[in-house]
Every structure is written in structure tokens, then in C-alpha cells.
Design an enzyme around this catalytic site. Structure first.
Site, PDB file in Angstrom:
ATOM      1  N   TRP A 171       1.001  -1.246   0.042  1.00 22.51           N
ATOM      2  CA  TRP A 171       0.032   0.018   0.198  1.00 22.51           C
ATOM      3  C   TRP A 171       0.980   1.354   0.031  1.00 22.51           C
ATOM      4  CZ3 TRP A 171      -0.136   4.169   3.300  1.00 22.51           C
ATOM      5  CH2 TRP A 171      -1.124   5.012   3.058  1.00 22.51           C
ATOM      6  N   ASP A 336     -15.857  12.588  -2.217  1.00 20.15           N
ATOM      7  CA  ASP A 336     -15.432  11.378  -1.686  1.00 20.15           C
ATOM      8  C   ASP A 336     -16.368  10.797  -0.368  1.00 20.15           C
ATOM      9  OD1 ASP A 336     -13.170   9.515  -0.668  1.00 20.15           O
ATOM     10  OD2 ASP A 336     -12.549   9.900  -2.682  1.00 20.15           O
ATOM     11  N   ASP A 337     -15.313  10.279   0.530  1.00 17.13           N
ATOM     12  CA  ASP A 337     -16.329   9.715   1.521  1.00 17.13           C
ATOM     13  C   ASP A 337     -16.616  10.825   2.520  1.00 17.13           C
ATOM     14  OD1 ASP A 337     -16.637   7.755   3.622  1.00 17.13           O
ATOM     15  OD2 ASP A 337     -14.750   7.037   4.047  1.00 17.13           O
ATOM     16  N   ARG A 413      -9.406  -1.414   9.200  1.00 15.95           N
ATOM     17  CA  ARG A 413      -9.911  -0.159   8.973  1.00 15.95           C
ATOM     18  C   ARG A 413     -11.466  -0.008   9.609  1.00 15.95           C
ATOM     19  NH1 ARG A 413     -11.959   3.659   4.634  1.00 15.95           N
ATOM     20  NH2 ARG A 413     -10.777   5.446   4.853  1.00 15.95           N
ATOM     21  N   LYS A 446     -16.624   6.180  -8.009  1.00 18.80           N
ATOM     22  CA  LYS A 446     -15.576   5.727  -7.506  1.00 18.80           C
ATOM     23  C   LYS A 446     -15.665   4.669  -6.550  1.00 18.80           C
ATOM     24  CE  LYS A 446     -10.899   7.435  -5.338  1.00 18.80           C
ATOM     25  NZ  LYS A 446     -10.290   6.972  -6.358  1.00 18.80           N
ATOM     26  N   TRP A 447     -15.660   3.474  -7.034  1.00 18.70           N
ATOM     27  CA  TRP A 447     -16.020   2.042  -6.259  1.00 18.70           C
ATOM     28  C   TRP A 447     -14.552   1.509  -5.446  1.00 18.70           C
ATOM     29  CZ3 TRP A 447     -20.214  -1.499  -7.272  1.00 18.70           C
ATOM     30  CH2 TRP A 447     -20.034  -2.901  -6.693  1.00 18.70           C
ATOM     31  N   ASP A 448     -14.650   1.822  -4.278  1.00 15.74           N
ATOM     32  CA  ASP A 448     -13.421   1.608  -3.169  1.00 15.74           C
ATOM     33  C   ASP A 448     -13.480   0.176  -2.675  1.00 15.74           C
ATOM     34  OD1 ASP A 448     -10.935   1.880  -2.211  1.00 15.74           O
ATOM     35  OD2 ASP A 448     -11.720   3.794  -1.389  1.00 15.74           O
ATOM     36  N   MET A 449     -12.420  -0.538  -2.272  1.00 19.38           N
ATOM     37  CA  MET A 449     -12.372  -1.848  -1.267  1.00 19.38           C
ATOM     38  C   MET A 449     -11.221  -1.544  -0.451  1.00 19.38           C
ATOM     39  SD  MET A 449     -12.123  -5.780  -2.313  1.00 19.38           S
ATOM     40  CE  MET A 449     -12.290  -7.003  -1.215  1.00 19.38           C
ATOM     41  N   ASP A 516      -2.979   5.497  -3.332  1.00 19.34           N
ATOM     42  CA  ASP A 516      -3.167   6.553  -2.468  1.00 19.34           C
ATOM     43  C   ASP A 516      -1.868   7.169  -2.149  1.00 19.34           C
ATOM     44  OD1 ASP A 516      -5.583   5.543  -1.997  1.00 19.34           O
ATOM     45  OD2 ASP A 516      -5.239   4.391  -0.131  1.00 19.34           O
TER      46      ASP A 516
END
Length: 695
Positions: A171, A336-337, A413, A446-449, A516
Site C-alpha cells: 500500500w 469522496d467519503d 479499518r 469511485k468504487w473502493d475496497m 493512495d
């Protein structure tokens, strides 16, 4: 190009510059005969060999296209199954072939059991790419349980050791290259995390004496976003083999009577030099892999609000950011989030995909309408595969997360992974996202995982080890359904950065979040690794502030690096000075002029930041009439560095104009590619963008 059918069951797949040759011998074994430069097709033949001795059989020595487990074959296999009577061996006979245009299918079946295995090959029309996949059919009534189910096997021609290029990242440091010589034994690149991951990559690049321009390079990349495995070996006969497919770690797949299954596709090729590999794969992916809704369109310049506001989003600060972004020339504003549920930090709210009314008392449309009034499209962040324990969704459906009743679920997380193999979970995710897109003018998702799988209990499955594949397939299916219903909405694949940026993801998503880590110095290396085998236009690259705080770099330098992919902005624009805003406006305007070159052009990696202390990447259009060159160095040793810059990819018979180092030149393509122009590189963050035009 063409597929030639020769005598004695020999098949020649002809690409632009190569032959890939397959045969079926008198015992019904599939045989690999040649992969490389073209020969007279009448020269190919199948050599018959016997056992070396009682410990080394002919199957050890065979070069096969697909090796089943069984008999006296002791090396690694591509497929292993258990039949209803507990027999765990496969013994194949050849049934015939089918030719459909430039697609060849060879059919084999077990000599006793109702298993059919079809090896599929598709030859490229104007490149050297061969697509492979395997179809398995259960023609009986009893289930067949597979313990291993790989996509393809490759035999490399030289008896000398190959060097394998892959990655060993993490990461924040994805796509960091490794080069390892395989002299004997085995070498494995894999992911066991449920995604293709940040560490190693689902491909092999095997080479001998190769660089950007020359040398034998063999490669194959798996189009799959789940746990993968690439296994290379070199045996006592000095044969180098590579198999790749879905990881057999904690894996099983049950094929019921009458069912069939197609493995993930593999794209492979033989070329001269790493640069040619990258250019061919870039063109091939745009034409054949990327979703058709956006594959031929340049991607917009976007702004993402995460760095500016993180979870503290509200309608006022988002509108303020949007107004500044519009002034700079941004085309897509992405929130975003933090916009949904009780999402004020990363401990709560995931799974509750409804608008937070405290932050948006009038709903999302107040913000979206303002963004649209400013001339921009609106995009939004989601993380559909995850759930927080502190969420309405988890309180209502605690059984929807992967779990074992006797184990404590690990929270990474502060979140758990939803059991995507459940139909009700799939319906819920599709429903909430479909409502979001149907009720609001959203042009980008924006599909996050943000975490891998763990505690992979799935009581809904009769064979729980199928979840590794079924989870990935569910993501693909939901995205495909959403794109079919909302064709004007683009989707980005994100997984804590570049954890799901393989060609399987890019078959369904239109672009990928690279990392990131947006530090421009680090990104020179990360983006080079991405560009090796993935299409440049899918590589999202941002100009941000966080990286500047960690490693100070000028705004010009940060733009230089980010403009080499699909440009995005991620800084806190509310803190930008008028001078900063003008700098952003200048570079965004320039990027719009050159982005067709960057996103669709041929990339030539001329100098490497690690080897040469300078990064030079050149993009050239197909007609060789326009080019743009990005030069960057984050501090060269000693006082100054005078370097001859040798260009590439131009037409040697054309004349070109360019300005570099404040001087104007008109030179022939031959001169620029053989003599070049000296540049003086000095300073902490030297950077220059050079445009080249044909006269």
C-alpha cells in the site's frame, strides 16, 4: 492475422510478427511446439519421446498447453479434479477442433468421466497478442469438484535461464519492479487476499538480455481481480514453464451436472523490448478490453474533495471547492467519503448508502445542481463491499458479513467484508446504487475496497471455497448491470489505491486509482510500473498537497508527473493562493491540449529515474506528427548534469519543431532519434514539458 491448419493435428496461430504453434500427438496429448518468430509452417512437427528412465517419464519432458493432474506427471499442473467416485486424476483424449474466424478451440475429454476441457485461443489482428482461456463442461449428472483450475500454461523456448519481471509493492508503493533470475526450481507470484492486491502482479514478464528497445520478451497477464497465482519453474531438462490462473490456496470449485465454466482470460505475447510490450498492450486494451462506453473517449480532468475535507463534508464546503475547481477548468467534481449515513469517521456508516441530512439538509441535488451549473459533471465515492459494525445495515443483517460463529471477525479499518456470494447482498448493493444513479445526475462512481477478505465463512455455499471466485464475479456482475442501465456513468476501480487495477477489473471499470501515494517523486516509479502492461488512459494521477508536505515539490513538478496519466486534482483549493490557482489553470489548459496524446499515444520510456537520475517519457500519436515529452528530476548529484536527450517514436523522414531549454529547434526525426539535443538538468525539482510538431 490467420490460423493455419497443418497436417498431423498441428495448428499455427499467426500474429503480426510471430507464430504460436500447438499440436496434438498420437496419444491425444496437447503439445506446445513453438512461440516466437515466424517460420515456414510446413517445418513444424511433433517429436515423439519416451521415458528418460523409471524416475523421469516422457510427461516430465513434454511441453504442454494444459497439463492435467494424473499418471506419471509429477510437475505442476493446471487442472486437478475429484470425481464422484473419489478418483482424483484426469486422463484426456482428443476430440477435435473448431475454427471460428481467428479463434481456435481444441476439445479434449476424459477417457472415463463426463468432463470436457476446451482450450481456446484468439490471435490478434494487428498485434502480437494471443488471448487464451479454458472452458470446462460437466456432461454428466454428478458434480465434479476442482481443486485447481488455472487458465493457461506457457513453455518458453530457450534452454537458458530467464529473468522474471514482476512487482513487490505495498500500500502506498504499488508496482515496484523486481527482476529475478530463475535458474532452477520454482518461483511464485501470488495474492491470497481476495483481490489482485498491492504486492505482486497477476502476470509474468520473462526476458533475456532485454531493455526498452530490444531483447526477447515473453509475457502473459491474467484478467482477474481475485486471488491469483503465477508459478514459474525450470526443470532438469532446462525447460522453463509458467502457469497462471485463480489461486489454488483455500480454493475449490464445484461444477454440477450440465454446467460449464470459463476461466479468466489471459493475454500473452512475444515482442522485442519492454517498450513494445507496453505499447502493444496499451492499444490492445483500449480496443479489446476496456468497456466500450468510454474506451475511445478521453477521460475528463477531475477534482476530488477527500484531501480538502476528508469526512467533514457538507454542502457549503463542497460548493466552495466546486466553484474554485470550475475556475481552474476542471470537468468532473467528485465528492469522496463522508456524505452518507452517520459517517463522521471511518468507524461508522459503511453500508448505509443514504444521504446524511445533517450535512445535506436539502439532499444531494443542491450540490449536484450547483456543480452542473458550473459546467462540471458530478461524481461520488462508494465502498459497496464493506460494512461497519456501527451501521444500520449490520445491526439489521449481522449475518451478511463473512464470518464463522466460533471466531471473532477481524476489523481492518474498522470494517467487515460483506458476503458478496449471497443473492440478497447482491440485490441490496445493486438496489442502493441503482437508486443513487437513477435519482441523481451522477456521471462517475469511485468504487473502493479498503481491506482484504478474512474469516471467510459462507454458510450459504455448499462449497465455501468457491467464494474467492464468486465474490469477484459478483463485483463484476453488479458493475456491469449498473453500467448497462446507466451507460453515461463511468466507474473507477479503487482498492486502497492500486489493489484492484488488473486487466480483469479494467474489463468492467473504465479507469483505476493507481495509488493512495500521490507524492510526485514516488509516483515516477509507481506510474512506470503501472505502464508496463496496463493502459495509460486508465491510470488516474492526482496533483495533491499532502505529498508536498511530506516531500516538498513545486506545483509545476507535481503537474508534470500527474499529467502523464489521466489528470486529477486533489488539493485543498480553498487554501490555494491566486498564483497557485493560475498555475493550476495553466496546466489544466495544457493537459486538455495534449491528453489525446497521453491517453491514446505510444509511450516511449527514454530515461529512468532510478537508473539515470532523470525521468523522460515521450508520447507520440499514431501518425507520428505530434509528440509530447515529460522531463523530470528530483535533484541530480553534483552541480549540474548535461545530458544528450535522444528522442524516440518519430518518423525519421519528417522534420519537427520543438522548444527545449528556452531554445527553438527544427530537426529531422532521424537527427532527433540518433543525435538528439543536449539538455542541462539542475536544481531540486527540474521539470520541463516539450511539445514536438511535424513541419
Amino acid at each position: 492475422m490467420a490460423i493455419h491448419l497443418c497436417e498431423n493435428n498441428i495448428f499455427v496461430l499467426e500474429t503480426k510478427n510471430t507464430h504460436y504453434v500447438i499440436g496434438v500427438d498420437r496419444y491425444g496429448h496437447n503439445r506446445h511446439l513453438h512461440w516466437g518468430k515466424k517460420c515456414d509452417i510446413n517445418d513444424y512437427f511433433i517429436e515423439y519421446i519416451g521415458d528418460e528412465n523409471s524416475n523421469h517419464t516422457m510427461l516430465d519432458d513434454y511441453h504442454q498447453e494444459y497439463t492435467p493432474f494424473g499418471g506419471t506427471m509429477y510437475r505442476d499442473c493446471t487442472v486437478k479434479a475429484e470425481f464422484s467416485d473419489k478418483c482424483r486424476e484426469i486422463s484426456l483424449k482428443y476430440d477435435g477442433y473448431m475454427l471460428d474466424g481467428n479463434t481456435l478451440s481444441l476439445t479434449f475429454s476424459d477417457k472415463v468421466y463426463p468432463l470436457e476441457i476446451i482450450l481456446n485461443y484468439k490471435a490478434g489482428d494487428d498485434d502480437d497478442i494471443i488471448t487464451r482461456w479454458t472452458t470446462l463442461k460437466n456432461n454428466g449428472s454428478d458434480k465434479i469438484r476442482f481443486e485447481k483450475l488455472f487458465s493457461a500454461e506457457y513453455n518458453l523456448p530457450s534452454k537458458k535461464p530467464y529473468t522474471f519481471k514482476n512487482t513487490n509493492g505495498a500500500w502506498g508503493g504499488e508496482f515496484l519492479e523486481t527482476n529475478s533470475v530463475l535458474e532452477g526450481g520454482s518461483m511464485v507470484f501470488e495474492s491470497r487476499r481476495g483481490t489482485s492486491g498491492h504486492n505482486q502482479s497477476p502476470y509474468f514478464i520473462a526476458y533475456q538480455n532485454a531493455d526498452e528497445k530490444s531483447g526477447d520478451v515473453y509475457f502473459a497477464t491474467l484478467a482477474y481481480s481475485g486471488s491469483f497465482k503465477v508459478s514459474a519453474s525450470r526443470d532438469l531438462f532446462r525447460t522453463t514453464r509458467v502457469i497462471l490462473g485463480m489461486n489454488d490456496f483455500d480454493f475449490a470449485f464445484e461444477l454440477l451436472g450440465g454446467e460449464s465454466f470459463e476461466t479468466p482470460e489471459v493475454y500473452s505475447g512475444y515482442v522485442q523490448g519492454f517498450g513494445e510490450m507496453s505499447r502493444q498492450m496499451n492499444k490492445f486494451a483500449i480496443k479489446n478490453i476496456l468497456p466500450k462506453s468510454f474506451n475511445k473517449k478521453t477521460l475528463p480532468v477531475l477534482y476530488n474533495s477527500w484531501e480538502a475535507t476528508e469526512f467533514n463534508v457538507n454542502v457549503q464546503n463542497q460548493i466552495g471547492l466546486a466553484e474554485r475547481a470550475a475556475e481552474m477548468g476542471v470537468e468532473l467534481f467528485v465528492m469522496d467519503d463522508g456524505w452518507f449515513g452517520k459517517r463522521n469517521n471511518d468507524r461508522a456508516g459503511l453500508g448505509d448508502w443514504f444521504v446524511n441530512r445533517e450535512k445535506f439538509p436539502n439532499g444531494l441535488d443542491e450540490l449536484i445542481n450547483r456543480v452542473n451549473e458550473l459546467g462540471m459533471d458530478f461524481g461520488i465515492w462508494v465502498e459497496p463491499e464493506m460494512v461497519n459494525a456501527d451501521s444500520d445495515l449490520f445491526r439489521a443483517h449481522p449475518d451478511w458479513a463473512y464470518h464463522y460463529d466460533t471466531r471473532t471477525a477481524s476489523e481492518l479499518r474498522h470494517q467487515l467484508v460483506l458476503n458478496m456470494t449471497r443473492k440478497d447482498v447482491q440485490e441490496y448493493i445493486f438496489g442502493v446504487l441503482d437508486d443513487l444513479l437513477s435519482n441523481h445526475n451522477i456521471k462517475y462512481v469511485k468504487w473502493d475496497m479498503n481491506r482484504p477478505l478474512s474469516e471467510t465463512g459462507a454458510e450459504n455455499l455448499p462449497c465455501p471455497q468457491m467464494l474467492w471466485y464468486l465474490h469477484t464475479k459478483a463485483v463484476y456482475d453488479i458493475v456491469d448491470k449498473l453500467k448497462a442501465k446507466h451507460p453515461e456513468t463511468a466507474f473507477e476501480s479503487c482498492s486502497s489505491g492500486g489493489g484492484r487495477s488488473d486487466l480483469g477489473a479494467l474489463t468492467h471499470f473504465d479507469q483505476a486509482w493507481t495509488s493512495d501515494n500521490t507524492d510526485a517523486v514516488d509516483r515516477m516509479v509507481i506510474q512506470k510500473g503501472y505502464s508496463l502492461i496496463r493502459p495509460i488512459k486508465t491510470m488516474r494521477a492526482w496533483v495533491t498537497d499532502i505529498a508536498w508536505i511530506i516531500k516538498p515539490a513545486t506545483l509545476d513538478f507535481r503537474f508534470n508527473i500527474a499529467m502523464q496519466g489521466s489528470l486529477g486534482i486533489g488539493g485543498n483549493l480553498l487554501k490555494y493562493s491566486d498564483e497557485d490557482l493560475e498555475t493550476c489553470k495553466k496546466y489544466i489548459s495544457l493537459y486538455k491540449e495534449i491528453r489525446d496524446l497521453v491517453q491514446f499515444g505510444d509511450l516511449y520510456r527514454i530515461m529512468d529515474i532510478d537508473k539515470d537520475e532523470i525521468s523522460v517519457n515521450q508520447y507520440v500519436n499514431g501518425e507520428k506528427t505530434e509528440s509530447v515529452v515529460f522531463i523530470a528530476a528530483n535533484g541530480t548529484r553534483f552541480y549540474k548534469k548535461k545530458v544528450p536527450l535522444i528522442f524516440d517514436g518519430l518518423d525519421e523522414n519528417r522534420r519537427y519543431t520543438l522548444t527545449i531549454g528556452g531554445k527553438q529547434y527544427e530537426k529531422s526525426g532521424a537527427y532527433l532519434m540518433n543525435v538528439g539535443i543536449d539538455i542541462m538538468v539542475r536544481g531540486a525539482y527540474y521539470n520541463e514539458i516539450v511539445r514536438i510538431h511535424s513541419v
